[in-house]
Scaffold this active site. Structure first.
Site, PDB file in Angstrom:
ATOM      1  N   ASP A 124       0.749  -1.077   0.101  1.00 52.26           N
ATOM      2  CA  ASP A 124      -0.056  -0.082  -0.080  1.00 52.26           C
ATOM      3  C   ASP A 124       0.749   1.297   0.080  1.00 52.26           C
ATOM      4  OD1 ASP A 124      -2.321  -1.391   0.059  1.00 52.26           O
ATOM      5  OD2 ASP A 124      -2.443  -1.565   2.398  1.00 52.26           O
ATOM      6  N   ASP A 138      -7.092  -1.341  -4.459  1.00 50.82           N
ATOM      7  CA  ASP A 138      -8.022  -1.128  -3.175  1.00 50.82           C
ATOM      8  C   ASP A 138      -9.011   0.091  -3.876  1.00 50.82           C
ATOM      9  OD1 ASP A 138      -6.491  -2.818  -1.515  1.00 50.82           O
ATOM     10  OD2 ASP A 138      -5.497  -1.112  -0.678  1.00 50.82           O
TER      11      ASP A 138
END
Length: 166
Positions: A124, A138
């Site tokens: 991330d 995401d």
């Protein structure tokens, strides 16, 4: 060619899903390299690029359950592919493509990244305010999920030809 429309749709869906996975993975490769020395501010303290690795699920929940999450993601992929094959609604189609592409993008991390197969941590790197750090996959899952909820709350109306959707 009686099946030309269906064939074009399959090619379009596969191309869109692959594009999401490729862009997601390229951005993750970039993030691992470019952000290893620390975060980069984009807009003050509100938006920054910050490298994190997530062994859990959405929003960092379920840490330590990576193999279970990988198996669940595989099951979700199967359901999404089956559902994609049956839908004619454009909003559902786009929502499902986004969710499928995002799920596969994160699944690649679960399979190929450290610490190993079915235990890999998802990369991330986008941090926006108080929102948990996320990635392209995401974002696709979230936008796709919103589209699916919208279509559930406001179903498509049948077209004048009697059977299609608007």
């Amino acid at each position: 060619m009686a099946n030309g429309g269906a064939d074009r749709r399959v090619v379009g869906v596969v191309a869109a899903v692959l594009a999401i996975v490729v862009v997601d993975q390229l951005m993750k490769v970039w993030a691992v390299s470019a952000l290893a020395s620390g975060p980069v501010r984009v807009i003050g303290d509100v938006v920054e690029l910050r490298l994190t690795r997530n062994s859990g699920g959405a929003f960092g929940r379920f840490q330590g359950f990576t193999p279970v999450l990988a198996i669940l993601a595989l099951a979700i992929v199967v359901v999404l592919v089956r559902t994609l094959r049956r839908t004619a609604d454009r909003v559902l189609l786009v929502g499902l493509v986004l969710v499928l592409g995002g799920a596969l993008g994160n699944l690649v991390d679960r399979f190929l990244r450290a610490p190993g197969f079915m235990r890999g941590h998802v990369v991330d790197f986008v941090s926006v305010g108080w929102w948990p750090v996320f990635n392209i996959a995401d974002a696709c899952i979230t936008v796709g999920g919103v589209l699916l909820v919208i279509r559930t709350l406001w179903p498509a109306r049948p077209t004048a030809e009697g059977g299609g959707t608007a």
